[in-house]
Design a protein around this motif. Structure first.
Motif, mmCIF file in Angstrom:
data_model
loop_
_atom_site.group_PDB
_atom_site.id
_atom_site.type_symbol
_atom_site.label_atom_id
_atom_site.label_comp_id
_atom_site.label_asym_id
_atom_site.label_seq_id
_atom_site.Cartn_x
_atom_site.Cartn_y
_atom_site.Cartn_z
ATOM 1 N N SER A 116 0.877 -1.320 0.029
ATOM 2 C CA SER A 116 -0.017 -0.031 0.079
ATOM 3 C C SER A 116 0.955 1.255 -0.063
ATOM 4 C CB SER A 116 -0.823 -0.123 1.163
ATOM 5 O OG SER A 116 -0.154 0.369 2.403
ATOM 6 N N GLY A 117 0.293 2.417 -0.232
ATOM 7 C CA GLY A 117 0.946 3.678 -0.320
ATOM 8 C C GLY A 117 1.823 4.085 -1.633
ATOM 9 N N PRO A 118 2.391 5.217 -1.751
ATOM 10 C CA PRO A 118 3.181 5.518 -2.847
ATOM 11 C C PRO A 118 4.235 4.649 -3.065
ATOM 12 C CG PRO A 118 2.718 7.320 -1.341
ATOM 13 C CD PRO A 118 2.234 6.319 -0.497
ATOM 14 N N LYS A 119 4.242 4.546 -4.431
ATOM 15 C CA LYS A 119 5.648 3.495 -4.801
ATOM 16 C C LYS A 119 6.831 4.565 -4.823
ATOM 17 C CE LYS A 119 6.457 0.492 -8.898
ATOM 18 N NZ LYS A 119 6.022 0.084 -10.320
ATOM 19 N N LEU A 120 7.850 3.597 -4.511
ATOM 20 C CA LEU A 120 9.129 4.160 -4.123
ATOM 21 C C LEU A 120 10.052 3.960 -5.571
ATOM 22 C CD1 LEU A 120 10.137 2.455 -0.699
ATOM 23 C CD2 LEU A 120 9.076 4.856 -1.166
ATOM 24 N N GLU A 121 10.543 5.130 -5.911
ATOM 25 C CA GLU A 121 11.231 5.167 -7.371
ATOM 26 C C GLU A 121 12.514 5.612 -7.147
ATOM 27 O OE1 GLU A 121 8.366 6.082 -10.547
ATOM 28 O OE2 GLU A 121 7.483 6.949 -8.855
ATOM 29 N N GLU A 122 13.497 5.407 -7.907
ATOM 30 C CA GLU A 122 14.901 5.832 -7.955
ATOM 31 C C GLU A 122 14.506 7.609 -8.008
ATOM 32 O OE1 GLU A 122 18.491 3.646 -9.541
ATOM 33 O OE2 GLU A 122 16.859 3.302 -10.955
ATOM 34 N N GLY A 123 15.626 8.300 -7.402
ATOM 35 C CA GLY A 123 15.478 9.723 -7.231
ATOM 36 C C GLY A 123 14.653 10.219 -6.095
ATOM 37 N N MET A 124 14.097 9.362 -5.432
ATOM 38 C CA MET A 124 13.278 9.806 -4.265
ATOM 39 C C MET A 124 14.414 9.643 -3.005
ATOM 40 S SD MET A 124 9.868 7.912 -4.942
ATOM 41 C CE MET A 124 8.858 8.362 -3.286
ATOM 42 N N VAL A 125 14.308 10.689 -1.964
ATOM 43 C CA VAL A 125 14.960 10.697 -0.878
ATOM 44 C C VAL A 125 13.723 10.858 0.314
ATOM 45 C CG1 VAL A 125 16.884 11.636 0.543
ATOM 46 C CG2 VAL A 125 16.889 11.655 -2.072
ATOM 47 N N ILE A 126 14.105 10.077 1.137
ATOM 48 C CA ILE A 126 13.165 9.958 2.233
ATOM 49 C C ILE A 126 13.839 9.824 3.593
ATOM 50 C CG2 ILE A 126 11.094 8.845 0.958
ATOM 51 C CD1 ILE A 126 11.811 6.154 2.113
ATOM 52 N N ALA A 127 13.111 10.315 4.733
ATOM 53 C CA ALA A 127 13.720 10.200 6.042
ATOM 54 C C ALA A 127 12.614 9.132 6.642
ATOM 55 C CB ALA A 127 13.427 11.318 6.905
ATOM 56 N N ILE A 128 13.340 7.842 7.219
ATOM 57 C CA ILE A 128 12.717 6.995 7.777
ATOM 58 C C ILE A 128 13.035 7.237 9.342
ATOM 59 C CG2 ILE A 128 12.581 4.468 8.080
ATOM 60 C CD1 ILE A 128 13.649 4.133 5.136
ATOM 61 N N GLU A 129 11.781 7.077 10.002
ATOM 62 C CA GLU A 129 12.124 7.506 11.426
ATOM 63 C C GLU A 129 11.306 6.807 12.362
ATOM 64 O OE1 GLU A 129 11.525 11.830 12.436
ATOM 65 O OE2 GLU A 129 10.645 12.204 10.606
ATOM 66 N N PRO A 130 11.549 5.828 12.739
ATOM 67 C CA PRO A 130 10.510 4.914 13.739
ATOM 68 C C PRO A 130 10.345 5.725 14.960
ATOM 69 C CG PRO A 130 12.004 3.388 12.692
ATOM 70 C CD PRO A 130 12.450 4.702 12.324
ATOM 71 N N MET A 131 9.236 5.946 15.653
ATOM 72 C CA MET A 131 8.956 6.437 16.911
ATOM 73 C C MET A 131 8.294 5.504 17.790
ATOM 74 S SD MET A 131 8.162 10.506 15.312
ATOM 75 C CE MET A 131 7.962 9.811 13.890
ATOM 76 N N ILE A 132 9.032 4.980 18.602
ATOM 77 C CA ILE A 132 8.173 3.650 19.160
ATOM 78 C C ILE A 132 8.109 4.041 20.829
ATOM 79 C CG2 ILE A 132 8.618 1.179 19.630
ATOM 80 C CD1 ILE A 132 8.465 2.104 16.617
ATOM 81 N N ASN A 133 7.025 3.570 21.274
ATOM 82 C CA ASN A 133 6.918 3.854 22.907
ATOM 83 C C ASN A 133 6.954 2.403 23.447
ATOM 84 O OD1 ASN A 133 5.988 6.574 22.194
ATOM 85 N ND2 ASN A 133 3.879 6.075 22.252
ATOM 86 N N ALA A 134 7.285 2.470 24.729
ATOM 87 C CA ALA A 134 7.722 1.417 25.734
ATOM 88 C C ALA A 134 6.116 0.892 25.976
ATOM 89 C CB ALA A 134 8.324 1.512 26.950
ATOM 90 N N GLY A 135 5.096 1.678 25.901
ATOM 91 C CA GLY A 135 3.961 1.208 26.324
ATOM 92 C C GLY A 135 2.804 1.392 25.271
ATOM 93 N N GLU A 164 16.544 7.809 13.243
ATOM 94 C CA GLU A 164 15.991 8.317 11.769
ATOM 95 C C GLU A 164 17.294 8.344 10.757
ATOM 96 O OE1 GLU A 164 13.967 12.435 9.900
ATOM 97 O OE2 GLU A 164 14.928 12.469 11.919
ATOM 98 N N HIS A 165 17.026 7.964 9.682
ATOM 99 C CA HIS A 165 18.107 8.069 8.572
ATOM 100 C C HIS A 165 17.556 8.658 7.450
ATOM 101 C CE1 HIS A 165 21.715 6.136 10.018
ATOM 102 N NE2 HIS A 165 21.117 5.105 10.111
ATOM 103 N N THR A 166 18.196 9.354 6.780
ATOM 104 C CA THR A 166 18.189 9.885 5.585
ATOM 105 C C THR A 166 18.460 8.862 4.421
ATOM 106 O OG1 THR A 166 18.096 12.278 6.009
ATOM 107 C CG2 THR A 166 18.500 12.058 3.736
ATOM 108 N N VAL A 167 17.756 8.496 3.765
ATOM 109 C CA VAL A 167 17.913 7.597 2.596
ATOM 110 C C VAL A 167 17.222 7.634 1.170
ATOM 111 C CG1 VAL A 167 17.094 5.008 2.176
ATOM 112 C CG2 VAL A 167 17.571 5.904 4.765
ATOM 113 N N ALA A 168 18.494 7.387 0.368
ATOM 114 C CA ALA A 168 17.957 7.649 -1.151
ATOM 115 C C ALA A 168 17.582 6.249 -1.473
ATOM 116 C CB ALA A 168 19.236 8.052 -1.901
#
Length: 261
Positions: A190-209, A234-238
């Motif tokens: 689901s969601g937008p398709k990832l394509e070459e040339g896209m740069v995204i920030a992946i950043e899990p925010m996870i709670n203990a509870g 978080e990382h910036t990812v191409a």
């Protein structure tokens, strides 16, 4: 903003330069962070380091945010203000940093543990970091944002932790926040398709509870609803074919932390 900015190889290298400056700034934080100092002291150090390297703190004055770093202790999830808060032994301190260099943005975050932490906090850090790694594995051309979110959500929830829904990763590079949104939950395919040339920030925010969060009246601070600790990496990812190109780095941060032990 609805359009996705596709970056050339030259632009990706400029984003890499900005992202690596973010990582170096977080490594400078790693050198000094300890119990007894204030979070505002860390912010001052970051401002000076970024400025000395010919760049601008991306967060400073962004929609009125008054600081160079977002520093979020313990139950704060993200967007915490640097303040007179005195860091304590056993704290988790999430530090999010962005820079603008040569007109391009880099963005990364790292959660630091202060001194000895309890087993639950250690597990939270380990799981959140591994969630980021699992998300990056799915950040390749042909996959979708839901594949990243599914990988993060499945691992976090299998470990009994809550995945924050209200805040998400995002496109980055030409602006600090671009399309597409990159949630840390979702359905495969689901969601937008990832394509070459896209740069995204992946950043899990996870709670203990619980997954739920509380937004505070200052317009920025976000805490976990049950006041249990939260972690953020978080990382910036191409986006490339076959394997993601991670433009920021934790290794320089962790070398510093190893030397401090």
């Amino acid at each position: 903003m609805s359009k996705i900015y596709y970056k050339s190889l030259e632009e990706i290298e400029l984003i890499r330069e900005s992202s690596m400056l973010v990582s170096k700034t977080l490594a400078e934080v790693a050198k000094v962070i300890k119990a007894g100092m204030t979070t505002m002291q860390l912010d001052k150090l970051a401002y000076e380091f970024i400025s000395d390297h010919g760049a601008i703190p991306a967060f400073l004055n962004y929609n009125g945010f008054p600081n160079s770093l977002c520093i979020s202790p313990n139950e704060q999830v993200v967007h915490g203000f640097p303040s007179k808060y005195v860091i304590q032994e056993g704290d988790l301190i999430s530090v999010d940093c962005g820079v603008i260099k040569n007109d391009y943005f880099g963005d990364s975050a790292y959660t630091f543990s202060i001194g000895e932490i309890d087993a639950e906090k250690q597990k939270l850090i380990d799981v959140t970091k591994h969630c980021l790694e699992l998300g990056i594995e799915k950040a390749v051309a042909g996959m979708r944002t839901g594949d990243i979110g599914f990988a993060v959500q499945q691992y976090a929830e299998a470990n009994g932790f809550g995945v924050v829904r209200e805040l998400v990763g995002h496109g980055v590079g030409v602006k600090l926040h671009e399309k597409p949104e990159v949630p840390n939950y979702g359905k495969r395919g689901s969601g937008p398709k990832l394509e070459e040339g896209m740069v995204i920030a992946i950043e899990p925010m996870i709670n203990a509870g619980v997954a739920g969060v509380k937004f505070h009246n200052d317009g920025w601070t976000v805490t976990s609803k049950d006041n249990k600790p939260s972690a953020h990496f978080e990382h910036t990812v191409a986006i490339k074919k076959g394997k993601a190109d991670v433009l920021s780095s934790f290794s320089i941060i962790e070398e510093v932390l190893q030397q401090k032990k």
